[in-house]
Write a protein that holds these residues in place. Structure first.
Motif, short mmCIF file in Angstrom:
data_model
loop_
_atom_site.label_atom_id
_atom_site.label_comp_id
_atom_site.label_asym_id
_atom_site.label_seq_id
_atom_site.Cartn_x
_atom_site.Cartn_y
_atom_site.Cartn_z
N GLN A 35 0.78 -4.51 5.50
CA GLN A 35 1.34 -3.41 4.86
C GLN A 35 2.19 -2.69 5.86
O GLN A 35 1.87 -2.67 6.98
CB GLN A 35 0.12 -2.51 4.59
N VAL A 36 3.42 -2.01 5.27
CA VAL A 36 4.08 -1.31 5.97
C VAL A 36 4.39 0.09 5.42
O VAL A 36 4.38 0.53 4.03
CB VAL A 36 5.78 -1.91 5.70
N GLN A 37 4.19 1.21 6.04
CA GLN A 37 4.35 2.52 5.91
C GLN A 37 5.83 2.75 6.34
O GLN A 37 6.04 2.74 7.25
CB GLN A 37 3.29 3.29 6.32
N LEU A 38 6.31 3.73 5.25
CA LEU A 38 7.49 4.42 5.39
C LEU A 38 7.48 5.76 5.21
O LEU A 38 6.89 6.45 4.23
CB LEU A 38 8.68 3.77 4.30
N VAL A 39 8.09 6.63 6.18
CA VAL A 39 8.06 7.94 6.30
C VAL A 39 9.38 8.50 6.34
O VAL A 39 9.99 8.16 7.58
CB VAL A 39 6.96 8.49 7.34
N GLU A 40 9.75 9.12 5.46
CA GLU A 40 11.04 9.88 5.34
C GLU A 40 11.13 11.15 5.64
O GLU A 40 10.07 11.99 5.59
CB GLU A 40 11.49 9.75 3.73
#
Length: 115
Positions: free
Chosen positions: A1-6
């Motif tokens: 899993q990869v989490q992306l925080v903008e």
């Protein structure tokens, strides 16, 4: 899993600038492409800009010369500098991470350009 925080986005007048940032974490595969898509109400999500692990950039024609994408592969971040913004740039902007076998999205950040 990869989490992306903008981060970034907001309200700006036409002709102004904004900068979006995205940080990826989790199971990062080094041979990835990171980028930004956007979706305006009633429209499909469209590619804005992306940059490969080799640093190859691809821009939508509508943003060429106004937007600049950059990445820091050591930090797993990607930034989008948006200059000379136009009202038609108004949309939710989504960070994207992809490899040959997976794709992940950020939660989206609103960019609104007033005329």
């Amino acid at each position: 899993q990869v989490q992306l925080v903008e981060s970034g986005g907001g309200l700006v007048q036409a002709g102004g600038s904004l900068r979006l940032s995205c940080a990826a974490s989790g199971s990062i595969f080094s041979l990835n492409t990171m980028g930004w898509y956007r979706q305006a109400p009633g429209n499909q999500r469209e590619l804005v800009a992306e940059i490969t692990w080799r640093g190859i950039r691809n821009y939508a024609d509508s943003v060429k010369g106004r937007y600049t994408i950059s990445r820091d592969s050591a930090k797993n971040t990607v930034d989008l500098q948006m200059d000379s913004l136009k009202p038609e740039d108004t949309a939710v902007y989504y960070c994207n991470y992809k490899t040959t076998v997976s794709m992940y999205w950020g939660q989206g950040t609103q960019v609104t350009v007033s005329s």
